[in-house]
Design a protein around this motif. Structure first.
Motif, PDB file in Angstrom:
ATOM      1  N   PRO A 185       3.946   5.073  -7.635  1.00  0.00           N
ATOM      2  CA  PRO A 185       3.879   3.614  -7.739  1.00  0.00           C
ATOM      3  C   PRO A 185       3.804   3.117  -9.186  1.00  0.00           C
ATOM      4  O   PRO A 185       4.317   2.024  -9.488  1.00  0.00           O
ATOM      5  CB  PRO A 185       2.625   3.226  -6.954  1.00  0.00           C
ATOM      6  N   LEU A 186       3.227   3.897 -10.082  1.00  0.00           N
ATOM      7  CA  LEU A 186       3.221   3.501 -11.495  1.00  0.00           C
ATOM      8  C   LEU A 186       4.641   3.464 -12.036  1.00  0.00           C
ATOM      9  O   LEU A 186       5.048   2.495 -12.689  1.00  0.00           O
ATOM     10  CB  LEU A 186       2.376   4.469 -12.331  1.00  0.00           C
ATOM     11  N   GLU A 187       5.399   4.524 -11.782  1.00  0.00           N
ATOM     12  CA  GLU A 187       6.777   4.574 -12.255  1.00  0.00           C
ATOM     13  C   GLU A 187       7.609   3.464 -11.644  1.00  0.00           C
ATOM     14  O   GLU A 187       8.429   2.847 -12.324  1.00  0.00           O
ATOM     15  CB  GLU A 187       7.384   5.945 -11.958  1.00  0.00           C
TER      16      GLU A 187
ATOM     17  N   VAL B  46      -0.592  -1.833  -4.773  1.00  0.00           N
ATOM     18  CA  VAL B  46       0.148  -2.446  -5.879  1.00  0.00           C
ATOM     19  C   VAL B  46       0.412  -3.902  -5.529  1.00  0.00           C
ATOM     20  O   VAL B  46       0.797  -4.207  -4.404  1.00  0.00           O
ATOM     21  CB  VAL B  46       1.502  -1.728  -6.107  1.00  0.00           C
ATOM     22  N   ARG B  47       0.189  -4.762  -6.502  1.00  0.00           N
ATOM     23  CA  ARG B  47       0.536  -6.171  -6.315  1.00  0.00           C
ATOM     24  C   ARG B  47       1.019  -6.738  -7.632  1.00  0.00           C
ATOM     25  O   ARG B  47       0.778  -6.175  -8.693  1.00  0.00           O
ATOM     26  CB  ARG B  47      -0.638  -6.975  -5.766  1.00  0.00           C
TER      27      ARG B  47
ATOM     28  N   MET C 121       0.869  -1.173   0.000  1.00  0.00           N
ATOM     29  CA  MET C 121       0.000   0.000   0.000  1.00  0.00           C
ATOM     30  C   MET C 121       0.903   1.219   0.000  1.00  0.00           C
ATOM     31  O   MET C 121       1.851   1.305   0.761  1.00  0.00           O
ATOM     32  CB  MET C 121      -0.891   0.019   1.239  1.00  0.00           C
ATOM     33  N   VAL C 122       0.620   2.114  -0.885  1.00  0.00           N
ATOM     34  CA  VAL C 122       1.356   3.358  -0.973  1.00  0.00           C
ATOM     35  C   VAL C 122       0.501   4.423  -0.309  1.00  0.00           C
ATOM     36  O   VAL C 122      -0.715   4.289  -0.244  1.00  0.00           O
ATOM     37  CB  VAL C 122       1.628   3.689  -2.461  1.00  0.00           C
TER      38      VAL C 122
ATOM     39  N   ASP D  86       0.508  12.660  -7.679  1.00  0.00           N
ATOM     40  CA  ASP D  86       1.777  12.030  -7.315  1.00  0.00           C
ATOM     41  C   ASP D  86       1.590  10.737  -6.531  1.00  0.00           C
ATOM     42  O   ASP D  86       2.455   9.870  -6.544  1.00  0.00           O
ATOM     43  CB  ASP D  86       2.654  12.989  -6.515  1.00  0.00           C
ATOM     44  N   VAL D  87       0.453  10.609  -5.861  1.00  0.00           N
ATOM     45  CA  VAL D  87       0.172   9.382  -5.110  1.00  0.00           C
ATOM     46  C   VAL D  87       0.063   8.194  -6.078  1.00  0.00           C
ATOM     47  O   VAL D  87       0.416   7.075  -5.737  1.00  0.00           O
ATOM     48  CB  VAL D  87      -1.110   9.532  -4.260  1.00  0.00           C
ATOM     49  N   LEU D  88      -0.389   8.446  -7.291  1.00  0.00           N
ATOM     50  CA  LEU D  88      -0.453   7.393  -8.310  1.00  0.00           C
ATOM     51  C   LEU D  88       0.806   7.364  -9.164  1.00  0.00           C
ATOM     52  O   LEU D  88       1.291   6.283  -9.523  1.00  0.00           O
ATOM     53  CB  LEU D  88      -1.681   7.583  -9.209  1.00  0.00           C
ATOM     54  N   ARG D  89       1.368   8.511  -9.492  1.00  0.00           N
ATOM     55  CA  ARG D  89       2.536   8.579 -10.370  1.00  0.00           C
ATOM     56  C   ARG D  89       3.698   7.743  -9.834  1.00  0.00           C
ATOM     57  O   ARG D  89       4.304   6.958 -10.574  1.00  0.00           O
ATOM     58  CB  ARG D  89       2.994  10.025 -10.554  1.00  0.00           C
TER      59      ARG D  89
END
Length: 124
Positions: free
Chosen positions: A43-45, A17-18, A5-6, A38-41
């Motif tokens: 973990p995507l990166e 994320v898993r 969890m981020v 940024d909360v999504l950016r």
């Protein structure tokens, strides 16, 4: 599969994320906008950099997405494609799907009705 969890931006967006084989499943929960992008950016990166050949964004609990959120996803798509992968969108809520439809962004993403359909498509 490991789960993580981020953080969150004022509790408005949480991102889990898993891993599922060579795919990373990223699940944003809440509102994706200028304040939470940024909360999504991040973990995507990270998922892409960690060898997530394909990233599936499970949108089933994403309640809102504005142009800043859309730009985060478009940037992640370019990054993933540069590494030979892609970003797949799954289970979009109607309000979120409408943003992609209006902007034409749905044409540059692979969109699946459900998370299971996205994972099956990647496995096949």
């Amino acid at each position: 599969m490991d789960r993580g969890m981020v953080g969150s931006a004022r509790g408005r967006l949480n991102v889990a994320v898993r891993r599922d084989g060579s795919s990373a499943i990223v699940t944003p929960v809440g509102e994706l906008d200028h304040h939470t992008a940024d909360v999504l950016r991040e973990p995507l990166e990270t998922a892409i950099a960690d060898g997530g050949v394909h990233v599936v964004l499970d949108c089933s609990r994403l309640d809102f997405c504005d142009s800043t959120g859309l730009n985060v996803l478009l940037g992640a798509r370019l990054q993933a494609e540069a590494g030979g992968g892609g970003i797949h969108l799954a289970a979009m809520q109607p309000v979120v799907a409408r943003v992609f439809e209006i902007t034409g962004a749905e044409a540059v993403f692979t969109v699946h009705e459900t998370l299971d359909a996205a994972l099956a498509g990647l496995a096949g």
